[in-house]
Scaffold this motif. Sequence first.
Motif, mmCIF file in Angstrom:
data_model
loop_
_atom_site.group_PDB
_atom_site.id
_atom_site.type_symbol
_atom_site.label_atom_id
_atom_site.label_comp_id
_atom_site.label_asym_id
_atom_site.label_seq_id
_atom_site.Cartn_x
_atom_site.Cartn_y
_atom_site.Cartn_z
ATOM 1 N N SER A 1 0.841 -1.206 0.000
ATOM 2 C CA SER A 1 0.000 0.000 0.000
ATOM 3 C C SER A 1 0.876 1.255 0.000
ATOM 4 N N ILE A 2 2.054 1.164 0.621
ATOM 5 C CA ILE A 2 2.967 2.316 0.621
ATOM 6 C C ILE A 2 3.612 2.495 -0.765
ATOM 7 N N ASP A 3 3.898 1.397 -1.444
ATOM 8 C CA ASP A 3 4.387 1.491 -2.832
ATOM 9 C C ASP A 3 3.418 2.316 -3.679
ATOM 10 N N ARG A 4 2.138 2.005 -3.523
ATOM 11 C CA ARG A 4 1.105 2.661 -4.327
ATOM 12 C C ARG A 4 1.035 4.165 -4.009
ATOM 13 N N VAL A 5 1.008 4.510 -2.728
ATOM 14 C CA VAL A 5 0.928 5.923 -2.328
ATOM 15 C C VAL A 5 2.189 6.684 -2.767
ATOM 16 N N ALA A 6 3.350 6.059 -2.646
ATOM 17 C CA ALA A 6 4.597 6.713 -3.044
ATOM 18 C C ALA A 6 4.592 6.994 -4.552
ATOM 19 N N SER A 7 4.050 6.064 -5.335
ATOM 20 C CA SER A 7 3.978 6.298 -6.788
ATOM 21 C C SER A 7 3.096 7.492 -7.108
ATOM 22 N N GLN A 8 1.995 7.613 -6.387
ATOM 23 C CA GLN A 8 1.101 8.769 -6.593
ATOM 24 C C GLN A 8 1.825 10.066 -6.251
ATOM 25 N N ILE A 9 2.527 10.074 -5.115
ATOM 26 C CA ILE A 9 3.238 11.283 -4.685
ATOM 27 C C ILE A 9 4.355 11.612 -5.675
ATOM 28 N N ASN A 10 5.083 10.584 -6.135
ATOM 29 C CA ASN A 10 6.148 10.823 -7.114
ATOM 30 C C ASN A 10 5.609 11.458 -8.393
ATOM 31 N N ALA A 11 4.438 10.986 -8.819
ATOM 32 C CA ALA A 11 3.845 11.532 -10.050
ATOM 33 C C ALA A 11 3.328 12.950 -9.829
ATOM 34 N N ASP A 12 2.734 13.203 -8.670
ATOM 35 C CA ASP A 12 2.074 14.497 -8.423
ATOM 36 C C ASP A 12 3.041 15.618 -8.041
ATOM 37 N N LEU A 13 4.088 15.301 -7.304
ATOM 38 C CA LEU A 13 4.855 16.366 -6.635
ATOM 39 C C LEU A 13 6.271 16.586 -7.150
ATOM 40 N N LYS A 14 6.658 15.844 -8.183
ATOM 41 C CA LYS A 14 7.986 16.055 -8.769
ATOM 42 C C LYS A 14 8.146 17.529 -9.152
ATOM 43 N N GLY A 15 9.273 18.128 -8.781
ATOM 44 C CA GLY A 15 9.536 19.514 -9.169
ATOM 45 C C GLY A 15 8.934 20.563 -8.245
ATOM 46 N N THR A 16 8.236 20.140 -7.188
ATOM 47 C CA THR A 16 7.615 21.129 -6.289
ATOM 48 C C THR A 16 8.434 21.357 -5.015
ATOM 49 N N ASN A 17 9.563 20.672 -4.866
ATOM 50 C CA ASN A 17 10.417 20.808 -3.685
ATOM 51 C C ASN A 17 9.628 20.753 -2.379
#
Length: 178
Positions: free
Chosen positions: A23-39
Amino acid sequence: MDTISILDRKFAKSIPEKEILNSIDRVASQINADLKGTNPLFIAILNGSFMFAADLMKRIDFPCEISFVKLASYHGTTSTNNVLELIGLNQNINERTIVIVEDIVDSGLTMTRIIDLLKSRGVAKILIATLLFKPDALKFNLNVNYVAMRIPNDFIVGYGLDYNGYGRNLKDIYTVVE
Ligand code: 5GP
Ligand code: MG
């Protein structure tokens, strides 16, 4: 059934480690996709979120910071109303994107208090990432952005969460047996 005793209560294994990590793999993938470049600045709420924060951060694949803050808010098996202040946040968070890393959202009181405290310090955007969410217990109007697992409204321990101080070291999650 896999049961254990902690102090005066019995608990049965309800979520094995493998399921937690998936479940953490899944949430981390979402965060990686959404927040890249936002520091973003991840703010983990101690004590309960320490294991989730560690496993989540290992899966974040872009530059980011993490800070640990503390609130004392919970005694025994029911939520109390005396949530304390945020301690340990020394960064300038003005104009930052914040990701709150929490163990569990129950009534939503703790998250609501933390969001109010952060908003008063001028953050650009606040997102919530929680390991566990009890939708049936929610009493506050709260948008929980990233939820690893939804669970029923029962008291649980393990994987960072405690019963009167014990059980945080368990790698699996256990539910109280009535
Ligand atoms: P809330 O303010 O949303 O009602 O409660 C949030 C806090 O209560 C969590 O951060 C956690 O510390 C505690 N909490 C809520 N439900 C549980 C639970 O089932 N088990 C444990 N160990 N703590 C819980
Ligand atoms: Mg907590």
